[in-house]
Design a protein around this motif. Structure first.
Motif, PDB file in Angstrom:
ATOM      1  N   TYR A 110       0.838  -1.205   0.000  1.00 32.51           N
ATOM      2  CA  TYR A 110       0.000   0.000   0.000  1.00 32.51           C
ATOM      3  C   TYR A 110       0.875   1.257   0.000  1.00 32.51           C
ATOM      4  O   TYR A 110       0.596   2.222  -0.725  1.00 32.51           O
ATOM      5  CB  TYR A 110      -0.919  -0.013   1.225  1.00 32.51           C
ATOM      6  CG  TYR A 110      -1.676   1.286   1.436  1.00 32.51           C
ATOM      7  CD1 TYR A 110      -2.759   1.622   0.632  1.00 32.51           C
ATOM      8  CD2 TYR A 110      -1.285   2.179   2.438  1.00 32.51           C
ATOM      9  CE1 TYR A 110      -3.451   2.812   0.815  1.00 32.51           C
ATOM     10  CE2 TYR A 110      -1.958   3.365   2.632  1.00 32.51           C
ATOM     11  CZ  TYR A 110      -3.046   3.682   1.819  1.00 32.51           C
ATOM     12  OH  TYR A 110      -3.717   4.869   2.002  1.00 32.51           O
ATOM     13  N   GLN A 111       1.948   1.223   0.801  1.00 33.71           N
ATOM     14  CA  GLN A 111       2.894   2.353   0.800  1.00 33.71           C
ATOM     15  C   GLN A 111       3.474   2.564  -0.593  1.00 33.71           C
ATOM     16  O   GLN A 111       3.588   3.697  -1.061  1.00 33.71           O
ATOM     17  CB  GLN A 111       4.043   2.076   1.778  1.00 33.71           C
ATOM     18  CG  GLN A 111       3.745   2.383   3.230  1.00 33.71           C
ATOM     19  CD  GLN A 111       4.976   2.186   4.090  1.00 33.71           C
ATOM     20  OE1 GLN A 111       5.854   1.387   3.777  1.00 33.71           O
ATOM     21  NE2 GLN A 111       5.050   2.917   5.191  1.00 33.71           N
ATOM     22  N   GLY A 112       3.848   1.467  -1.233  1.00 35.14           N
ATOM     23  CA  GLY A 112       4.421   1.575  -2.563  1.00 35.14           C
ATOM     24  C   GLY A 112       3.433   2.139  -3.566  1.00 35.14           C
ATOM     25  O   GLY A 112       3.803   2.904  -4.458  1.00 35.14           O
ATOM     26  N   TYR A 113       2.160   1.769  -3.415  1.00 27.82           N
ATOM     27  CA  TYR A 113       1.119   2.281  -4.316  1.00 27.82           C
ATOM     28  C   TYR A 113       0.893   3.774  -4.092  1.00 27.82           C
ATOM     29  O   TYR A 113       0.773   4.544  -5.056  1.00 27.82           O
ATOM     30  CB  TYR A 113      -0.173   1.503  -4.076  1.00 27.82           C
ATOM     31  CG  TYR A 113      -1.373   2.072  -4.791  1.00 27.82           C
ATOM     32  CD1 TYR A 113      -1.532   1.915  -6.166  1.00 27.82           C
ATOM     33  CD2 TYR A 113      -2.353   2.774  -4.082  1.00 27.82           C
ATOM     34  CE1 TYR A 113      -2.642   2.449  -6.822  1.00 27.82           C
ATOM     35  CE2 TYR A 113      -3.459   3.320  -4.723  1.00 27.82           C
ATOM     36  CZ  TYR A 113      -3.597   3.143  -6.100  1.00 27.82           C
ATOM     37  OH  TYR A 113      -4.689   3.683  -6.746  1.00 27.82           O
ATOM     38  N   LYS A 114       0.873   4.184  -2.830  1.00 26.94           N
ATOM     39  CA  LYS A 114       0.640   5.605  -2.508  1.00 26.94           C
ATOM     40  C   LYS A 114       1.881   6.452  -2.774  1.00 26.94           C
ATOM     41  O   LYS A 114       1.780   7.635  -3.080  1.00 26.94           O
ATOM     42  CB  LYS A 114       0.238   5.752  -1.031  1.00 26.94           C
ATOM     43  CG  LYS A 114      -1.105   5.116  -0.690  1.00 26.94           C
ATOM     44  CD  LYS A 114      -2.265   5.894  -1.287  1.00 26.94           C
ATOM     45  CE  LYS A 114      -2.470   7.203  -0.569  1.00 26.94           C
ATOM     46  NZ  LYS A 114      -3.659   7.947  -1.063  1.00 26.94           N
ATOM     47  N   GLY A 115       3.050   5.832  -2.648  1.00 23.59           N
ATOM     48  CA  GLY A 115       4.294   6.572  -2.846  1.00 23.59           C
ATOM     49  C   GLY A 115       4.958   6.906  -1.523  1.00 23.59           C
ATOM     50  O   GLY A 115       4.283   7.267  -0.548  1.00 23.59           O
ATOM     51  N   VAL A 116       6.261   6.755  -1.471  1.00 25.74           N
ATOM     52  CA  VAL A 116       7.041   7.017  -0.263  1.00 25.74           C
ATOM     53  C   VAL A 116       8.069   8.093  -0.585  1.00 25.74           C
ATOM     54  O   VAL A 116       8.659   8.102  -1.679  1.00 25.74           O
ATOM     55  CB  VAL A 116       7.753   5.734   0.230  1.00 25.74           C
ATOM     56  CG1 VAL A 116       8.607   6.028   1.454  1.00 25.74           C
ATOM     57  CG2 VAL A 116       6.738   4.647   0.540  1.00 25.74           C
ATOM     58  N   GLU A 117       8.278   8.973   0.351  1.00 31.86           N
ATOM     59  CA  GLU A 117       9.252  10.052   0.157  1.00 31.86           C
ATOM     60  C   GLU A 117      10.654   9.485  -0.061  1.00 31.86           C
ATOM     61  O   GLU A 117      11.082   8.544   0.625  1.00 31.86           O
ATOM     62  CB  GLU A 117       9.255  10.967   1.382  1.00 31.86           C
ATOM     63  CG  GLU A 117      10.252  12.118   1.298  1.00 31.86           C
ATOM     64  CD  GLU A 117      10.325  12.922   2.583  1.00 31.86           C
ATOM     65  OE1 GLU A 117      11.140  13.862   2.628  1.00 31.86           O
ATOM     66  OE2 GLU A 117       9.577  12.597   3.529  1.00 31.86           O
ATOM     67  N   VAL A 118      11.365  10.034  -1.013  1.00 28.59           N
ATOM     68  CA  VAL A 118      12.741   9.628  -1.282  1.00 28.59           C
ATOM     69  C   VAL A 118      13.647  10.244  -0.218  1.00 28.59           C
ATOM     70  O   VAL A 118      13.613  11.460   0.008  1.00 28.59           O
ATOM     71  CB  VAL A 118      13.194  10.078  -2.681  1.00 28.59           C
ATOM     72  CG1 VAL A 118      14.681   9.799  -2.882  1.00 28.59           C
ATOM     73  CG2 VAL A 118      12.370   9.390  -3.756  1.00 28.59           C
ATOM     74  N   ILE A 119      14.435   9.401   0.456  1.00 31.36           N
ATOM     75  CA  ILE A 119      15.354   9.861   1.497  1.00 31.36           C
ATOM     76  C   ILE A 119      16.775   9.684   0.982  1.00 31.36           C
ATOM     77  O   ILE A 119      17.206   8.567   0.677  1.00 31.36           O
ATOM     78  CB  ILE A 119      15.143   9.066   2.802  1.00 31.36           C
ATOM     79  CG1 ILE A 119      13.695   9.231   3.292  1.00 31.36           C
ATOM     80  CG2 ILE A 119      16.129   9.509   3.874  1.00 31.36           C
ATOM     81  CD1 ILE A 119      13.357   8.406   4.517  1.00 31.36           C
ATOM     82  N   ALA A 120      17.494  10.777   0.867  1.00 32.88           N
ATOM     83  CA  ALA A 120      18.822  10.770   0.242  1.00 32.88           C
ATOM     84  C   ALA A 120      19.794   9.838   0.954  1.00 32.88           C
ATOM     85  O   ALA A 120      20.659   9.231   0.317  1.00 32.88           O
ATOM     86  CB  ALA A 120      19.382  12.194   0.217  1.00 32.88           C
ATOM     87  N   SER A 121      19.668   9.718   2.273  1.00 32.69           N
ATOM     88  CA  SER A 121      20.604   8.877   3.014  1.00 32.69           C
ATOM     89  C   SER A 121      20.373   7.387   2.760  1.00 32.69           C
ATOM     90  O   SER A 121      21.227   6.557   3.074  1.00 32.69           O
ATOM     91  CB  SER A 121      20.485   9.160   4.518  1.00 32.69           C
ATOM     92  OG  SER A 121      19.177   8.857   4.985  1.00 32.69           O
TER      93      SER A 121
ATOM     94  N   VAL B 221       9.941   1.421   0.505  1.00 33.04           N
ATOM     95  CA  VAL B 221       8.896   1.149   1.494  1.00 33.04           C
ATOM     96  C   VAL B 221       9.515   0.520   2.739  1.00 33.04           C
ATOM     97  O   VAL B 221      10.517  -0.182   2.672  1.00 33.04           O
ATOM     98  CB  VAL B 221       7.784   0.234   0.926  1.00 33.04           C
ATOM     99  CG1 VAL B 221       7.180   0.832  -0.334  1.00 33.04           C
ATOM    100  CG2 VAL B 221       8.298  -1.172   0.643  1.00 33.04           C
ATOM    101  N   TYR B 222       8.903   0.785   3.894  1.00 34.08           N
ATOM    102  CA  TYR B 222       9.432   0.288   5.168  1.00 34.08           C
ATOM    103  C   TYR B 222       8.355  -0.321   6.052  1.00 34.08           C
ATOM    104  O   TYR B 222       8.648  -0.864   7.111  1.00 34.08           O
ATOM    105  CB  TYR B 222      10.115   1.427   5.925  1.00 34.08           C
ATOM    106  CG  TYR B 222       9.258   2.669   6.047  1.00 34.08           C
ATOM    107  CD1 TYR B 222       8.366   2.817   7.099  1.00 34.08           C
ATOM    108  CD2 TYR B 222       9.329   3.680   5.099  1.00 34.08           C
ATOM    109  CE1 TYR B 222       7.564   3.959   7.204  1.00 34.08           C
ATOM    110  CE2 TYR B 222       8.537   4.810   5.192  1.00 34.08           C
ATOM    111  CZ  TYR B 222       7.660   4.940   6.250  1.00 34.08           C
ATOM    112  OH  TYR B 222       6.848   6.058   6.346  1.00 34.08           O
ATOM    113  N   SER B 223       7.078  -0.222   5.642  1.00 33.38           N
ATOM    114  CA  SER B 223       5.960  -0.814   6.373  1.00 33.38           C
ATOM    115  C   SER B 223       5.951  -0.345   7.836  1.00 33.38           C
ATOM    116  O   SER B 223       5.951   0.848   8.088  1.00 33.38           O
ATOM    117  CB  SER B 223       6.004  -2.342   6.274  1.00 33.38           C
ATOM    118  OG  SER B 223       4.852  -2.932   6.811  1.00 33.38           O
ATOM    119  N   PHE B 224       6.010  -1.289   8.789  1.00 36.74           N
ATOM    120  CA  PHE B 224       5.906  -0.953  10.213  1.00 36.74           C
ATOM    121  C   PHE B 224       7.269  -0.863  10.898  1.00 36.74           C
ATOM    122  O   PHE B 224       7.335  -0.880  12.130  1.00 36.74           O
ATOM    123  CB  PHE B 224       5.084  -2.024  10.951  1.00 36.74           C
ATOM    124  CG  PHE B 224       3.704  -2.236  10.392  1.00 36.74           C
ATOM    125  CD1 PHE B 224       2.874  -1.162  10.101  1.00 36.74           C
ATOM    126  CD2 PHE B 224       3.226  -3.509  10.173  1.00 36.74           C
ATOM    127  CE1 PHE B 224       1.598  -1.361   9.599  1.00 36.74           C
ATOM    128  CE2 PHE B 224       1.952  -3.724   9.681  1.00 36.74           C
ATOM    129  CZ  PHE B 224       1.132  -2.649   9.388  1.00 36.74           C
TER     130      PHE B 224
END
Length: 512
Positions: A233-244, A258-261
């Motif tokens: 679901y996170q992947g479908y909605k989109g996750v913020e790109v974190i440079a680190s 994605v990182y889920s819980f």
């Protein structure tokens, strides 16, 4: 379920699977692969190295009847002895007590509550999880097992089933905490190790049949499946790109990981690597309803693993499948490799490009990791015999107090990014040797039990758990997989599943 049973889609793919399964051994490719694997097996089994590795060492052979083993087993089982004595002394009274009967009955089902614990732990959001829950859960499960042993004279905590290396490893963990440069910082990590050891004991002691083990594993897999669904679901909605977490200069077009819980995509990927192979065993062992549920879980899990973009975990998961197939039927390994190569052009572009960065030294995360190894090596050279003390907090403190050269960004490593280097740095040379001895001995016991078992369900679960453990051991070369305690607890739960399967095979042989 009726819809699924009558579904043309499901029946079509089941027909293809069964057809391939029956036709492949008789095909030209199947016979060629069989001949090749048979030749390789004969060459390997006759080698000096294989005979040396495969033989039963003097120490493991002597351990079950040794004074040390009897003393350790007796000490650990003092609570069981006490509750048995109390139960026997007042058995008529306890039998009439509804509360006592309920406690002993619940204690006999510790395997079920262990599965529930794993489910809750794996499905709990990061913000709601406290590592103290892990310790309380492990202590509670152990206490429940002890209470349940009151009316079961043969029920005990089976320390002897874990072999001599677990004893040495446990002793050296305690010594590393006691002799730490900061015992206060080490205490928290000692509690993590105690939690892990209790989980192993509960798994191997509480499981008495394959059906019980399957239920425990199924509940754990359900927990990670819930996390996988949320990850998708996170992947479908989109996750913020974190440079680190991802170098976009070499990962152009790659979405957020994605990182889920689990707060970090690598943590999530490691959990999937450890538990998805067990889901594969459940799929093969289940009836058609269970196969459909397991297949859905596998689909969500594999998709979520892809969306974590965890490169080391992709390698670990692939190795887990290879080991599983190598144990079950060597002839499928070349087919899997060829299928994997053929599938590369059909992968999503972002995943394909991510695979290409595995050996790209221009990737900042790869460069940073090697900087961590170099910095950690400076500290290890001065402390390789004794170690600096238990826990990554202690090693981080040792960097700063020792005035060692920092990483290029001016910081010191939070951990070594490698389980084995981290354990060596914490516990010294004897700690890492006992740890490696424990892992290799358990894998060897698992493979031996696999060859001796006549129960195909146990064989599949053993092959899956051995494969998963080989996978996470490889991941541990590039990641410190215990930095997140829930991953550490799952690591040792998986270790316990192998030990429980070995126990079931021994029980099977005694009943012949």
């Amino acid at each position: 379920m009726t819809i699924a049973e009558n579904s043309l889609f499901v029946r079509f793919f089941l027909t293809i699977w069964l057809g391939l399964k029956q036709a492949f051994p008789e095909s030209g490719i199947g016979r060629w692969c069989g001949a090749l694997s048979g030749w390789a097996y004969r060459q390997a089994s006759g080698s000096v190295i294989c005979r040396f590795v495969w033989r039963e060492g003097r120490l493991p052979m002597a351990w079950p009847n040794s004074l040390a083993c009897r003393c350790v087993t007796g000490l650990v089982n003092i609570p069981c002895t006490i509750v048995k004595t109390i139960w026997k002394a007042g058995e008529p009274v306890w039998q009439d007590s509804l509360v006592c009967r309920a406690l002993t009955t619940l204690g006999g089902g510790t395997f079920f509550f262990l599965g529930l614990f794993m489910l809750v732990m794996l499905a709990a959001p990061h913000e709601m999880w406290n590592n103290l829950y892990g310790l309380l859960g492990a202590v509670g499960l152990t206490a429940l097992f002890i209470l349940g042993s009151a009316s079961r004279q043969r029920s005990r905590l089976e320390v002897d089933a874990l072999g001599p290396y677990m004893f040495f490893y446990g002793c050296l963990i305690i010594l590393a905490a006691a002799g730490s440069a900061s015992t206060g910082l080490s205490l928290r990590f000692l509690l993590f190790h105690i939690t892990s050891l209790l989980l192993v004991l509960v798994v191997v002691s509480g499981v008495r049949s394959y059906e019980q083990l399957q239920l425990t594993v199924a509940l754990a897999v359900l927990g990670v499946s819930i996390a996988a669904v949320y990850g998708c679901y996170q992947g479908y909605k989109g996750v913020e790109v974190i440079a680190s977490l991802q170098d976009m200069t070499v990962n152009e077009g790659m979405p957020g990981r994605v990182y889920s819980f689990f707060d970090n995509p690598n943590n999530f990927a490691e959990l999937l690597t450890m538990l998805l192979p067990l889901d594969l065993a459940l799929f093969l062992n289940a009836h058609w309803r269970g196969k459909i549920l397991s297949l859905l879980s596998l689909c969500f899990g594999v998709a979520a693993l892809g969306m974590t973009y965890g490169r080391s975990c992709w390698i670990g998961a692939a190795l887990a499948v290879v080991v599983f197939l190598a144990l079950m039927d060597w002839r499928w390994v070349p087919v899997l490799i060829l299928a994997g190569i053929a599938a590369l052009p059909f992968l999503p572009t972002s995943i394909y490009n991510r695979i290409l960065t595995i050996t790209n030294t221009k990737d900042s995360s790869v460069q940073y990791r090697f900087e961590i190894y170099s910095t950690s090596w400076n500290l290890l050279k001065d402390n390789w015999i004794k170690g600096v003390g238990l826990g990554s907090d202690v090693t981080h403190r040792a960097f700063t107090l020792g005035a060692y050269p920092s990483i290029s960004d001016g910081n010191y490593p939070l951990h070594c990014h490698n389980n084995y280097m981290q354990m060596w740095l914490e516990t010294g040379i004897w700690g890492i040797l006992s740890f490696l001895g424990l892992l290799l001995w358990q894998l060897k016991q698992g493979v031996k039990a696999f060859r001796r078992s006549m129960d195909p369900r146990v064989k599949r679960m053993l092959a899956a758990s051995i494969g998963a453990f080989c996978g996470i051991m490889v991941v541990s070369v590039a990641e410190y997989t215990w930095y997140y305690p829930r991953n550490m607890f799952t690591y040792w739960f998986l270790f316990g599943v192998i030990a429980a399967c070995v126990k079931l095979v021994k029980l099977e042989q005694k009943q012949k």
